[in-house]
Design a protein around this motif. Structure first.
Motif, PDB file in Angstrom:
ATOM      1  N   LEU A 125     112.307  46.581 -24.014  1.00 10.04           N
ATOM      2  CA  LEU A 125     111.985  45.357 -24.758  1.00 10.04           C
ATOM      3  C   LEU A 125     113.174  44.391 -24.766  1.00 10.04           C
ATOM      4  O   LEU A 125     113.028  43.192 -24.522  1.00 10.04           O
ATOM      5  CB  LEU A 125     111.569  45.700 -26.189  1.00 10.04           C
ATOM      6  N   SER A 126     114.342  44.928 -25.035  1.00  8.56           N
ATOM      7  CA  SER A 126     115.556  44.103 -25.081  1.00  8.56           C
ATOM      8  C   SER A 126     115.816  43.404 -23.750  1.00  8.56           C
ATOM      9  O   SER A 126     116.068  42.202 -23.688  1.00  8.56           O
ATOM     10  CB  SER A 126     116.756  44.984 -25.458  1.00  8.56           C
ATOM     11  N   GLU A 127     115.734  44.144 -22.644  1.00  8.09           N
ATOM     12  CA  GLU A 127     116.012  43.582 -21.316  1.00  8.09           C
ATOM     13  C   GLU A 127     114.992  42.507 -20.931  1.00  8.09           C
ATOM     14  O   GLU A 127     115.348  41.459 -20.399  1.00  8.09           O
ATOM     15  CB  GLU A 127     116.016  44.695 -20.262  1.00  8.09           C
ATOM     16  N   LEU A 128     113.724  42.779 -21.202  1.00  6.85           N
ATOM     17  CA  LEU A 128     112.680  41.806 -20.867  1.00  6.85           C
ATOM     18  C   LEU A 128     112.888  40.493 -21.622  1.00  6.85           C
ATOM     19  O   LEU A 128     112.736  39.404 -21.064  1.00  6.85           O
ATOM     20  CB  LEU A 128     111.296  42.377 -21.179  1.00  6.85           C
ATOM     21  N   CYS A 129     113.251  40.612 -22.916  1.00  8.09           N
ATOM     22  CA  CYS A 129     113.475  39.410 -23.728  1.00  8.09           C
ATOM     23  C   CYS A 129     114.690  38.618 -23.235  1.00  8.09           C
ATOM     24  O   CYS A 129     114.656  37.379 -23.185  1.00  8.09           O
ATOM     25  CB  CYS A 129     113.660  39.787 -25.197  1.00  8.09           C
ATOM     26  N   LYS A 130     115.741  39.319 -22.852  1.00  8.52           N
ATOM     27  CA  LYS A 130     116.931  38.632 -22.327  1.00  8.52           C
ATOM     28  C   LYS A 130     116.606  37.880 -21.042  1.00  8.52           C
ATOM     29  O   LYS A 130     117.161  36.811 -20.775  1.00  8.52           O
ATOM     30  CB  LYS A 130     118.047  39.654 -22.076  1.00  8.52           C
ATOM     31  N   MET A 131     115.725  38.445 -20.238  1.00 12.99           N
ATOM     32  CA  MET A 131     115.333  37.780 -18.990  1.00 12.99           C
ATOM     33  C   MET A 131     114.714  36.407 -19.258  1.00 12.99           C
ATOM     34  O   MET A 131     115.015  35.429 -18.573  1.00 12.99           O
ATOM     35  CB  MET A 131     114.340  38.654 -18.216  1.00 12.99           C
ATOM     36  N   ILE A 132     113.831  36.346 -20.266  1.00 14.05           N
ATOM     37  CA  ILE A 132     113.173  35.074 -20.591  1.00 14.05           C
ATOM     38  C   ILE A 132     114.167  34.097 -21.217  1.00 14.05           C
ATOM     39  O   ILE A 132     114.274  32.939 -20.805  1.00 14.05           O
ATOM     40  CB  ILE A 132     111.986  35.291 -21.554  1.00 14.05           C
TER      41      ILE A 132
ATOM     42  N   SER B  90     106.180  26.996 -17.723  1.00  9.60           N
ATOM     43  CA  SER B  90     106.479  26.218 -16.512  1.00  9.60           C
ATOM     44  C   SER B  90     107.748  25.383 -16.648  1.00  9.60           C
ATOM     45  O   SER B  90     108.309  24.941 -15.646  1.00  9.60           O
ATOM     46  CB  SER B  90     105.302  25.302 -16.161  1.00  9.60           C
ATOM     47  N   TYR B  91     108.211  25.150 -17.889  1.00 14.72           N
ATOM     48  CA  TYR B  91     109.455  24.395 -18.063  1.00 14.72           C
ATOM     49  C   TYR B  91     110.662  25.150 -17.505  1.00 14.72           C
ATOM     50  O   TYR B  91     111.725  24.561 -17.291  1.00 14.72           O
ATOM     51  CB  TYR B  91     109.678  24.024 -19.539  1.00 14.72           C
ATOM     52  N   LEU B  92     110.502  26.455 -17.257  1.00 14.73           N
ATOM     53  CA  LEU B  92     111.574  27.208 -16.603  1.00 14.73           C
ATOM     54  C   LEU B  92     111.701  26.825 -15.129  1.00 14.73           C
ATOM     55  O   LEU B  92     112.710  27.118 -14.488  1.00 14.73           O
ATOM     56  CB  LEU B  92     111.320  28.720 -16.733  1.00 14.73           C
ATOM     57  N   VAL B  93     110.660  26.185 -14.590  1.00 10.48           N
ATOM     58  CA  VAL B  93     110.679  25.682 -13.215  1.00 10.48           C
ATOM     59  C   VAL B  93     110.873  24.169 -13.219  1.00 10.48           C
ATOM     60  O   VAL B  93     111.723  23.630 -12.523  1.00 10.48           O
ATOM     61  CB  VAL B  93     109.358  26.017 -12.482  1.00 10.48           C
ATOM     62  N   TYR B  94     110.050  23.488 -14.025  1.00  9.78           N
ATOM     63  CA  TYR B  94     110.096  22.024 -14.126  1.00  9.78           C
ATOM     64  C   TYR B  94     110.572  21.661 -15.532  1.00  9.78           C
ATOM     65  O   TYR B  94     109.795  21.749 -16.495  1.00  9.78           O
ATOM     66  CB  TYR B  94     108.711  21.433 -13.861  1.00  9.78           C
TER      67      TYR B  94
ATOM     68  N   VAL C 100     106.029  34.804 -12.417  1.00  7.69           N
ATOM     69  CA  VAL C 100     106.816  35.949 -12.890  1.00  7.69           C
ATOM     70  C   VAL C 100     107.214  35.768 -14.357  1.00  7.69           C
ATOM     71  O   VAL C 100     107.234  36.742 -15.126  1.00  7.69           O
ATOM     72  CB  VAL C 100     108.052  36.203 -11.990  1.00  7.69           C
ATOM     73  N   ALA C 101     107.469  34.529 -14.793  1.00 10.52           N
ATOM     74  CA  ALA C 101     107.810  34.278 -16.198  1.00 10.52           C
ATOM     75  C   ALA C 101     106.636  34.620 -17.106  1.00 10.52           C
ATOM     76  O   ALA C 101     106.802  35.268 -18.149  1.00 10.52           O
ATOM     77  CB  ALA C 101     108.224  32.823 -16.386  1.00 10.52           C
ATOM     78  N   GLU C 102     105.423  34.218 -16.704  1.00  6.76           N
ATOM     79  CA  GLU C 102     104.240  34.520 -17.501  1.00  6.76           C
ATOM     80  C   GLU C 102     103.979  36.025 -17.550  1.00  6.76           C
ATOM     81  O   GLU C 102     103.635  36.569 -18.607  1.00  6.76           O
ATOM     82  CB  GLU C 102     103.017  33.798 -16.933  1.00  6.76           C
TER      83      GLU C 102
END
Length: 410
Positions: free
Chosen positions: A303-310, A46-50, A231-233
């Motif tokens: 895997l690489s793309e998903l990790c970069k997204m986070i 949630s810190y990605l939002v708040y 979506v982050a979770e």
């Protein structure tokens, strides 16, 4: 030479000074199992939002214990008998109620272990600690599992108006800055009483209960079910699923030994033994974050793309609807993304395009009602007594549906 235990105080930003009442509670807090909670985030990603939502399960457990101390004090003042053993049971149960949470809290229940709730793992930790502390947690375990013969003790730890909920609403509201979630927990506690061994709220506290239920509804929509947090979770769950797939293909991944153990071993409730518990106790947010940073360089594109997204907060786009997403819409999105990203098949594409649903029910009238004690001695469910028009509506489950996909396909 080991130092003798000292009764200490914590300075909490919500309640001020929190006192540790005795050596048993001190020793539980000092144990490595509990200290691990300092490294488990209370609100996942949630810190990605708040940006302020970096508080931990350790904070929350101590806050819940503080509110339990206040509850015991209030009920004893109202001539409700609570023995010293029952007091220690209540404090132990509420202190350890979340000790089974994995990294980033709820996301791990769908990724690291299969079909095992954090409550089940908490119970395993409590059983192990009970052996270490010569049976001192026996009463705490009976309360935690809801099996104590005095119903109100169980309700103080787990119900629709328990110390867990009272703390996390107030604490999460504070750290996110979402003022609508702020409740007067201590005011509510002063209104608690016990009738026929069950927890009730005195009639003058009805407006505090209404505010608490409204705050719970607001916090779920604005914070816990915020679409960016959802979506982050989901991305975190997808990352761990993909990491498992890569390891199954015989490709090595750099990660801590504890994380690799759970990615390579399918753990369900039957396989969750003491050895598994010992490995789980080594797992925290650091393992996941360091792995995600490392896996950005993986040769596996998904895997690489998903990790970069986070890591870079370049998340998928998410749309929330009142109706389920149609199969036709899903198919079109899947085909478009498969082509744009050059993916091999729809299985790979499903990591980037997927649907789900979120539900919000602020008050469950069918399960452990919040009962109001009227001045004439009659006990009435809060939803029946309240003149707040929305309270009956809060008893209904509201379901929303979402679809996630890369921004390129917007």
């Amino acid at each position: 030479m080991s130092k003798p235990n000292k009764l200490k105080i914590f300075n909490d930003p919500i309640y001020g000074f929190i006192r540790i009442p005795n050596t048993l509670i001190f020793d539980l807090i000092a144990h490595p199992y509990f200290q691990r909670l300092r490294r488990i985030s209370q609100m996942g990603l949630s810190y990605l939002v708040y940006p302020g939502a970096h508080h931990t399960r350790f904070h929350h457990a101590l806050g819940s214990m503080y509110l339990m101390q206040k509850s015991i004090q209030v009920l004893r003042f109202k001539d409700v008998e609570i023995s010293n053993d029952e007091e220690n049971g209540l404090l132990g149960a509420i202190l350890l109620h979340d000790i089974g949470h994995g990294p980033f809290s709820h996301a791990m229940e769908h990724s690291i272990v299969e079909g095992i709730s954090h409550e089940y793992i908490s119970l395993q930790f409590m059983n192990e600690l009970n052996k270490m502390f010569n049976g001192s947690l026996t009463v705490a375990i009976s309360i935690f599992t809801g099996n104590h013969p005095r119903t109100f003790l169980n309700q103080l730890v787990s119900s629709q108006l328990d110390m867990d909920r009272l703390d996390y609403l107030k604490r999460d509201s504070f750290y996110t800055g979402v003022a609508e979630g702020n409740t007067n927990a201590e005011r509510l506690i002063t209104m608690l009483n016990v009738v026929d061994d069950k927890l009730v709220v005195e009639e003058k506290g009805i407006y505090s209960v209404e505010k608490f239920l409204m705050a719970r509804r607001f916090m779920y929509w604005q914070v816990y079910l915020h679409k960016t947090g959802v979506v982050a979770e989901q991305l975190l769950i997808k990352i761990l699923k993909r990491a498992r797939h890569v390891l199954d293909q015989g490709v090595d991944l750099n990660a801590s030994s504890a994380l690799i153990y759970f990615l390579k071993t399918r753990i369900d409730q039957d396989k969750f033994n003491n050895e598994t518990l010992a490995v789980f106790a080594k797992l925290d947010n650091v393992d996941i974050l360091s792995a995600i940073k490392e896996w950005q360089e993986s040769k596996d594109f998904v895997l690489s793309e998903l990790c970069k997204m986070i890591v870079n907060r370049r998340l998928l786009h998410i749309k929330v609807k009142k109706e389920p997403i149609s199969n036709e819409k899903m198919r079109l999105k899947m085909e478009k993304i498969k082509e744009q990203l050059g993916l091999k098949d729809f299985d790979e594409t499903s990591y980037f395009v997927f649907t789900g649903k979120i539900e919000n029910k602020a008050y469950d009238r069918d399960k452990q009602n919040i009962n109001i004690l009227k001045k004439n001695g009659k006990i009435v469910d809060v939803a029946k007594l309240s003149d707040h028009l929305n309270l009956n509506a809060l008893s209904n489950t509201v379901t929303k549906y979402y679809i996630c996909y890369p921004k390129e396909a917007v």
